[in-house]
Write a protein that holds these residues in place. Sequence first.
Motif, short mmCIF file in Angstrom:
data_model
loop_
_atom_site.label_atom_id
_atom_site.label_comp_id
_atom_site.label_asym_id
_atom_site.label_seq_id
_atom_site.Cartn_x
_atom_site.Cartn_y
_atom_site.Cartn_z
N ASP A 25 0.84 -1.20 0.00
CA ASP A 25 0.00 0.00 0.00
C ASP A 25 0.89 1.26 0.00
O ASP A 25 1.02 1.95 1.01
CB ASP A 25 -0.93 0.00 1.22
CG ASP A 25 -1.84 -1.22 1.24
OD1 ASP A 25 -2.23 -1.68 0.15
OD2 ASP A 25 -2.17 -1.71 2.35
N PHE A 26 1.48 1.53 -1.14
CA PHE A 26 2.42 2.65 -1.25
C PHE A 26 1.70 3.99 -1.29
O PHE A 26 0.50 4.08 -1.55
CB PHE A 26 3.26 2.50 -2.53
CG PHE A 26 4.21 1.34 -2.50
CD1 PHE A 26 5.44 1.44 -1.88
CD2 PHE A 26 3.87 0.14 -3.11
CE1 PHE A 26 6.32 0.37 -1.84
CE2 PHE A 26 4.73 -0.94 -3.08
CZ PHE A 26 5.96 -0.83 -2.45
N LEU A 27 2.47 5.04 -1.03
CA LEU A 27 2.02 6.41 -1.21
C LEU A 27 2.90 7.05 -2.28
O LEU A 27 4.07 7.33 -2.05
CB LEU A 27 2.15 7.20 0.11
CG LEU A 27 1.20 6.79 1.24
CD1 LEU A 27 1.64 7.44 2.55
CD2 LEU A 27 -0.23 7.18 0.91
N ASN A 28 2.34 7.23 -3.47
CA ASN A 28 3.09 7.81 -4.58
C ASN A 28 3.09 9.33 -4.47
O ASN A 28 2.02 9.96 -4.45
CB ASN A 28 2.51 7.36 -5.92
CG ASN A 28 2.70 5.87 -6.15
OD1 ASN A 28 3.69 5.29 -5.71
ND2 ASN A 28 1.75 5.24 -6.82
N LEU A 29 4.28 9.90 -4.41
CA LEU A 29 4.41 11.32 -4.11
C LEU A 29 3.95 12.22 -5.26
O LEU A 29 4.23 11.96 -6.42
CB LEU A 29 5.88 11.65 -3.80
CG LEU A 29 6.17 13.10 -3.43
CD1 LEU A 29 5.57 13.44 -2.08
CD2 LEU A 29 7.67 13.36 -3.44
N VAL A 30 3.22 13.28 -4.90
CA VAL A 30 2.91 14.36 -5.83
C VAL A 30 3.82 15.55 -5.53
O VAL A 30 4.57 16.01 -6.38
CB VAL A 30 1.43 14.77 -5.76
CG1 VAL A 30 1.15 15.98 -6.64
CG2 VAL A 30 0.56 13.59 -6.17
N ASN A 31 3.77 16.04 -4.29
CA ASN A 31 4.72 17.08 -3.89
C ASN A 31 4.76 17.22 -2.38
O ASN A 31 3.92 16.67 -1.67
CB ASN A 31 4.44 18.43 -4.57
CG ASN A 31 3.12 19.04 -4.17
OD1 ASN A 31 2.80 19.13 -2.98
ND2 ASN A 31 2.33 19.47 -5.14
N VAL A 32 5.77 17.96 -1.91
CA VAL A 32 5.93 18.24 -0.49
C VAL A 32 6.04 19.75 -0.31
O VAL A 32 6.78 20.41 -1.05
CB VAL A 32 7.21 17.59 0.09
CG1 VAL A 32 7.34 17.90 1.58
CG2 VAL A 32 7.20 16.09 -0.15
N THR A 33 5.30 20.29 0.64
CA THR A 33 5.41 21.72 0.96
C THR A 33 5.69 21.86 2.46
O THR A 33 5.46 20.93 3.24
CB THR A 33 4.13 22.50 0.60
OG1 THR A 33 3.01 21.91 1.29
CG2 THR A 33 3.87 22.47 -0.89
N THR A 34 6.19 23.03 2.85
CA THR A 34 6.49 23.27 4.25
C THR A 34 5.57 24.35 4.82
O THR A 34 4.98 25.14 4.07
CB THR A 34 7.97 23.71 4.42
OG1 THR A 34 8.24 23.93 5.81
CG2 THR A 34 8.24 24.99 3.66
#
Length: 215
Positions: free
Chosen positions: A79-88
């Motif tokens: 059950d992976f989590l495929n990344l779209v983006n990361v923000t802070t």
Amino acid sequence: MPEAHTLPNPLTLADIDALDFTKGDGLIPAIVQDADTLQVLMLGYMDRAALSETLTDRQVTFFSRSKNGRWRKGETSGDFLNLVNVTTDCDEDALLVLARPVGPTCHTKTTSCFGHETAPGIGFMGHLAAVVKDRAKAPPADSYTARLMQKGVAKIAQKVGEEGLETALAGRCGDLDELHNEAADLLYHLSVLLMARETTLEAVLDILRERHAGR
């Protein structure tokens, strides 16, 4: 006045060292949201290595405090989590991770670790789009969506028109229950039409955002 954060969003590998890992003794909290429904899926923690791996491999990876080491979500379960983006955030000491889940996120096999089986509120439209896409692949004998797709765009567009008229009539003359049901039919058929034209509700929302920004 407090200083506004200067890191670009979304983050890149070059931004990692500018984040504040000190408050968490080398770890930074990361809230994971479904990129399509915006449902909050889980909370994890990342160190520099986990964030670097996440940005490089595009699959969400954490530092597990219980295992005291690296943990890629889905390595065992699939059950992976495929990344779209990361923000802070504004203090650069917390992360918001947008991802597309493959399967349930929680170890209890629910969609979210926070108890919602489907996205709450308007986020359900993103879930509906995923359901429509999935049902379109089913045998036509087993799925109304698949049968509708088989008839082509013209028929789907006709159904949107019919449901739009029925919604308008329910709004003018019907009770609230009738209006709600007709509006639900309209939104469903609109979702099918957007998929048939190989576009998404997000593209429609982008236009609304642009209009709002221009006011």
